[in-house]
Design a protein around this motif. Structure first.
Motif, PDB file in Angstrom:
ATOM      1  N   ASN A  56       0.832  -1.204   0.000  1.00  0.00           N
ATOM      2  CA  ASN A  56       0.000   0.000   0.000  1.00  0.00           C
ATOM      3  C   ASN A  56       0.868   1.257   0.000  1.00  0.00           C
ATOM      4  N   GLU A  79      -0.700   6.692  -4.850  1.00  0.00           N
ATOM      5  CA  GLU A  79      -1.464   6.222  -3.705  1.00  0.00           C
ATOM      6  C   GLU A  79      -2.373   5.052  -4.093  1.00  0.00           C
ATOM      7  N   GLY A  80      -2.478   4.079  -3.175  1.00  0.00           N
ATOM      8  CA  GLY A  80      -3.335   2.918  -3.423  1.00  0.00           C
ATOM      9  C   GLY A  80      -2.604   1.612  -3.181  1.00  0.00           C
ATOM     10  N   THR A  81      -3.202   0.499  -3.612  1.00  0.00           N
ATOM     11  CA  THR A  81      -2.640  -0.839  -3.452  1.00  0.00           C
ATOM     12  C   THR A  81      -2.078  -1.314  -4.784  1.00  0.00           C
ATOM     13  N   HIS A  82      -0.873  -1.904  -4.734  1.00  0.00           N
ATOM     14  CA  HIS A  82      -0.188  -2.340  -5.960  1.00  0.00           C
ATOM     15  C   HIS A  82       0.356  -3.749  -5.758  1.00  0.00           C
TER      16      HIS A  82
END
Length: 307
Positions: A56, A79-82
């Motif tokens: 995250n 930004e975010g989930t990878h």
């Protein structure tokens, strides 16, 4: 005598009974056990791989990924989930929000006065250059870069001004420091959002000299005021004397032209005396001579003078 039998009883043989019980139970086959173990192992591996294949990026941050085979990737993760490959890759997160830094430096002015100056800067990394920043500076880029470039910039700019100019031209000095510092920080892929001077002080000797100068200037201004006051008092006295002389001349002319002028003045003086006595708490008896009201004698004098 016949041999005695051993009174101790032998325990019953339970081994045969145990084996018969095990044969009677329905144990799972080896093939089923192997399948269960494989399920547990592969399920755990899949769970571990899925958990470690995601990362995250929080708000206000950016991330880059290091690959054990290819090194730092050029892609910037927002930004975010990878997703990533477990073990082969690991994320490196940067805080790209502006952060405040306070640096104090001692520099010499153009007239060789020591100046203590404190600078506050708001800085952040260039989000589009994070791979380059990591390769050259790592994650502690602020501690590596800011102290050196700020000290050098302050010394370079302060040396161009006199001590008095640093006070009277503070806005210009701050702008010069800002422009030079932004240019220097750009070489390290850093962005300066704000640069401001928070404190500017001088050495004790220079401060004492400034105070002595201020005292001398105040004394000079005071002496100048006294001289101006004396001149004004002199002019006032001359004007007052001229006014009194002119008044005396006019009074003399009035008495000469009209002798009753003295009688009028007597009446005015008597009225002032009577008003003062009326408002006083004391009670005093005055005759006509004390009140300047002996008008009969005054009238005789006037007639005699007229004859």
């Amino acid at each position: 005598a016949p041999p005695q039998k051993n009174a101790r009883a032998h325990p019953p043989n339970t081994t045969a009974a145990t084996m018969q019980g095990l044969k009677a139970m329905n144990l799972p086959s080896p093939k089923m056990v192997t399948g269960l173990v494989q399920t547990v192992v592969f399920g755990g591996a899949a769970t571990y791989g899925l958990y470690n294949s995601m990362f995250n990026v929080e708000g206000g941050h950016r991330a880059i990924v290091y690959n054990r085979v290819g090194g730092i990737k050029e892609k910037i993760y927002t930004e975010g989930t990878h997703l990533m490959v477990p073990w082969f890759e690991r994320p490196i997160t940067y805080d790209v929000r502006a952060r405040a830094h306070q640096v104090t430096s001692t520099s010499g002015s153009r007239d060789l006065q020591m100046v203590n100056i404190s600078l506050r800067v708001l800085t952040r990394p260039d989000a589009s250059k994070l791979p380059t920043i990591y390769r050259s500076l790592g994650t502690d880029f602020n501690e590596r870069v800011l102290p050196s470039i700020i000290h050098e910039t302050l010394k370079s700019v302060v040396a161009q001004y006199n001590a008095s100019q640093l006070i009277t031209q503070r806005a210009q000095v701050s702008l010069a420091i800002r422009d030079l510092l932004i240019a220097r920080a750009a070489h390290f892929n850093m962005v300066m959002d704000d640069v401001s001077i928070t404190a500017l002080t001088f050495g004790k000797e220079y401060t004492a000299a400034i105070e002595a100068k201020q005292v001398a200037q105040q004394e000079a201004e005071r002496a100048k005021f006294i001289v101006e006051k004396a001149i004004q008092d002199k002019r006032s006295a001359v004007i007052k004397a001229e006014g009194e002389a002119k008044s005396a001349k006019l009074i003399g002319e009035a008495i000469k032209d009209n002798p009753a002028f003295i009688t009028l003045r007597r009446i005015e003086a008597a009225r002032d005396i009577a008003q003062t006595m009326a408002t006083s708490n004391n009670r005093i008896m005055l005759n006509a001579d004390s009140l300047l009201l002996n008008l009969a004698e005054a009238e005789k004098a006037l007639r005699k003078g007229g004859d």
